[in-house]
Design an enzyme around this catalytic site. Structure first.
Site, mmCIF file in Angstrom:
data_model
loop_
_atom_site.group_PDB
_atom_site.id
_atom_site.type_symbol
_atom_site.label_atom_id
_atom_site.label_comp_id
_atom_site.label_asym_id
_atom_site.label_seq_id
_atom_site.Cartn_x
_atom_site.Cartn_y
_atom_site.Cartn_z
ATOM 1 N N GLU A 1 42.409 35.509 47.644
ATOM 2 C CA GLU A 1 41.567 35.584 46.451
ATOM 3 C C GLU A 1 40.374 34.428 46.658
ATOM 4 O O GLU A 1 40.407 33.494 47.473
ATOM 5 C CB GLU A 1 42.144 35.354 45.059
ATOM 6 C CG GLU A 1 42.684 34.075 44.879
ATOM 7 C CD GLU A 1 42.823 33.608 43.592
ATOM 8 O OE1 GLU A 1 41.571 33.307 42.815
ATOM 9 O OE2 GLU A 1 43.937 33.466 43.031
ATOM 10 N N LYS B 1 51.194 29.036 35.842
ATOM 11 C CA LYS B 1 50.837 27.934 35.745
ATOM 12 C C LYS B 1 51.727 27.623 34.116
ATOM 13 O O LYS B 1 51.588 28.489 33.351
ATOM 14 C CB LYS B 1 49.583 27.659 35.410
ATOM 15 C CG LYS B 1 49.118 27.257 36.552
ATOM 16 C CD LYS B 1 47.389 27.181 36.864
ATOM 17 C CE LYS B 1 46.857 27.835 37.890
ATOM 18 N NZ LYS B 1 46.669 29.429 37.448
ATOM 19 N N ASP C 1 44.911 36.495 24.305
ATOM 20 C CA ASP C 1 44.406 35.762 25.595
ATOM 21 C C ASP C 1 45.662 36.301 26.624
ATOM 22 O O ASP C 1 46.541 35.682 26.814
ATOM 23 C CB ASP C 1 43.844 34.699 25.806
ATOM 24 C CG ASP C 1 43.351 34.439 27.122
ATOM 25 O OD1 ASP C 1 43.286 35.179 27.880
ATOM 26 O OD2 ASP C 1 42.803 33.299 27.163
ATOM 27 N N LYS D 1 32.915 35.113 37.896
ATOM 28 C CA LYS D 1 34.593 35.079 38.072
ATOM 29 C C LYS D 1 34.826 36.680 37.759
ATOM 30 O O LYS D 1 34.326 36.921 36.491
ATOM 31 C CB LYS D 1 34.903 34.566 37.029
ATOM 32 C CG LYS D 1 36.497 34.542 37.033
ATOM 33 C CD LYS D 1 37.282 33.255 35.938
ATOM 34 C CE LYS D 1 38.780 33.982 35.838
ATOM 35 N NZ LYS D 1 39.248 32.845 34.859
ATOM 36 N N SER E 1 46.039 37.521 30.481
ATOM 37 C CA SER E 1 45.176 37.754 31.913
ATOM 38 C C SER E 1 45.380 39.344 32.284
ATOM 39 O O SER E 1 46.362 39.792 32.220
ATOM 40 C CB SER E 1 45.536 36.821 33.028
ATOM 41 O OG SER E 1 45.020 37.238 34.273
ATOM 42 N N ALA E 2 44.145 40.035 32.698
ATOM 43 C CA ALA E 2 44.162 41.052 33.273
ATOM 44 C C ALA E 2 44.923 41.222 34.509
ATOM 45 O O ALA E 2 45.131 42.210 35.025
ATOM 46 C CB ALA E 2 42.604 41.584 33.454
ATOM 47 N N ASP E 3 45.279 40.253 35.068
ATOM 48 C CA ASP E 3 46.345 40.140 36.453
ATOM 49 C C ASP E 3 47.283 40.974 36.054
ATOM 50 O O ASP E 3 47.736 41.602 36.927
ATOM 51 C CB ASP E 3 46.612 38.619 36.559
ATOM 52 C CG ASP E 3 45.435 37.897 37.279
ATOM 53 O OD1 ASP E 3 44.249 38.291 37.302
ATOM 54 O OD2 ASP E 3 45.764 36.544 37.698
ATOM 55 N N VAL F 1 43.418 37.266 40.826
ATOM 56 C CA VAL F 1 44.201 38.250 41.559
ATOM 57 C C VAL F 1 43.700 39.689 41.219
ATOM 58 O O VAL F 1 43.950 40.560 42.010
ATOM 59 C CB VAL F 1 45.528 37.866 40.940
ATOM 60 C CG1 VAL F 1 46.659 38.724 41.184
ATOM 61 C CG2 VAL F 1 45.662 36.478 41.136
#
Ligand code: PSU
Ligand code: MN
Length: 305
Positions: free
Chosen positions: A26, A161, A140, A88, A142-144, A108
Site C-alpha cells: 500500500e 494499532k 468510525d 488518501k 475503517s472501510a478496511d 489497505v
C-alpha cells in the site's frame, strides 16, 4: 461505458502472466503514515524484502489518475513527497480519483480492491484499519474491514494499532466472516506490541501451511484473511512508553476534534511525537518483516496452482 484499466508495472505484468508470486503493497503508509524521508526508504525496503522472498512487489497507488500496480521508483517518490497533495484513497475513492486525474495513496481497502482486480492474492501492510474507540457514537470503523470481507486477498499485518478498540475490531472481523490467523502465535498482536491481550483460535506455523489453508478457505468464502504477524521481539515498543503514548495521542485527537480519514494519520503523528520517534522505528521494522513474510506466502500460494 469505458472502464478504468489498472496499469501494471513491467515486472508485475511479467510475473502475473507467468503465474509467479506477486505481493501488493500500500501507499497510505508512505504518503500519510510515516514521516519523510523515512517513508520512501521504508517503501523501498518493503519492495526489497518481497524480492528477497522470491516474489515480485506491486506497490499500488494512483498517479495522475492512472491506477497503477507496480509504481516506478519515480512515481513512488512523487507520492512520498510531503510537498505534494496526495489524497488518501479507500476502495470507494478509486474511480473518483481516476476520473479526477489526481494523485492518491491507497489504504489497505483501496490496495486490495486494485490487487484483486489484477489477480494479486497477497498483500502486506503495517496495521489493518479497525474500529475506533469512540465508534459507538461516531460510527468510525475503517472501510478496511468491510472491504476485506468481500475481497479474497490475504493481508499480512501486525494486527491493528492499539489506538483502536481492538476487542471491537476482532468482533467485527468475526461478524464479517474474515479469518484472523496468528503467524507462529496464538495471541493477537497490537502493532507496537506483540500481544494485545486477545487469544486467537487459529495459528499457522509456516508460509506453506498458511497458503494451503487460505486456498481451502477460498472454496467456501469470498472473504480475505488477516494473517497476524507480531512485530519482531527486538523491535517491540516498551510497554509503559506505549500505554502513556496511546492515552496522550487519543486525548490530543479528541481535543483537536479530528474526524473522518484524518483520524488515523493524526493519531500516528502524535504517537510518534510522544514516543520520541520510537514508534516510527517499530513501524518500519514490522512493515518490512510483514513484506518479507507476505513474499514467502505468495511464493507458497503460487506453488499450489
Ligand atoms: N498501518 C500503518 N500505517 C498506516 C496505515 C496502516 O502502519 O498509515 C493506514 C492503512 O493504509 C490503513 C489506513 O488502511 O491507515 C486506515 O485508515 P482509516 O482508519 O481511515 O480507514
Ligand atoms: Mn475512519
Amino acid at each position: 461505458m469505458s472502464s478504468v484499466p489498472v496499469v501494471l508495472g513491467p515486472a508485475v505484468a511479467d510475473a502475473l502472466s507467468a503465474h509467479r508470486a506477486v505481493v501488493a503493497l500500500e501507499t497510505t503508509i508512505v504518503a500519510h503514515g510515516l514521516p519523510a524521508p523515512l517513508n520512501l526508504e521504508v517503501a523501498a525496503a518493503c519492495e526489497e524484502a518481497v524480492r528477497e522472498s522470491g516474489a515480485v512487489p506491486a506497490t499500488i497507488g494512483v498517479h495522475g489518475g492512472r491506477v497503477v500496480a507496480g509504481l516506478s521508483a519515480e512515481e513512488l517518490a512523487e507520492l512520498a513527497d510531503p510537498r505534494r497533495e496526495v489524497a488518501k484513497l479507500s476502495a470507494r475513492d478509486l474511480g473518483l480519483a481516476a476520473a479526477a486525474g489526481i494523485d492518491g495513496a491507497t489504504t489497505v481497502a483501496g490496495t486490495i480492491a486494485v490487487a484483486h482486480q489484477v489477480g494479486i492474492a497477497v498483500m502486506a501492510t503495517g496495521g489493518l484499519g479497525g474500529v475506533h474507540r469512540d465508534a459507538a457514537t461516531t460510527f468510525d470503523e475503517s472501510a478496511d474491514l468491510m472491504t476485506l470481507a468481500r475481497t479474497p486477498v490475504l493481508v499480512v499485518a501486525s494486527g491493528v494499532k492499539s489506538i483502536l478498540d481492538i476487542g471491537a475490531t476482532l468482533e467485527r472481523l468475526d461478524s464479517l466472516g474474515v479469518p484472523v490467523v496468528g503467524y507462529q502465535t496464538d495471541r493477537f498482536p497490537g502493532f507496537y506490541r506483540r500481544d494485545a491481550g486477545f487469544a486467537l483460535e487459529w495459528t499457522m506455523d509456516s508460509p506453506a501451511a498458511a497458503a494451503r489453508a487460505f486456498a481451502a478457505h477460498r472454496s467456501f468464502s469470498p472473504s480475505g484473511w488477516l494473517l497476524a504477524h507480531p512485530v519482531p521481539a527486538e523491535s517491540e515498543l516498551d510497554a509503559e512508553l506505549h500505554d502513556a503514548a496511546v492515552a496522550a495521542a487519543l486525548e490530543e485527537a479528541r481535543i483537536a476534534g479530528v474526524t473522518g480519514k484524518a483520524v488515523t494519520p493524526a493519531l500516528l503523528a502524535s504517537f510518534a511525537e510522544r514516543t520520541g520517534g520510537a514508534s516510527v522505528t517499530t513501524n518500519r521494522d514490522l512493515v518490512v518483516a510483514n513484506a518479507r513474510l507476505a513474499g514467502h506466502v505468495a511464493v507458497a500460494l503460487a506453488a499450489l496452482s
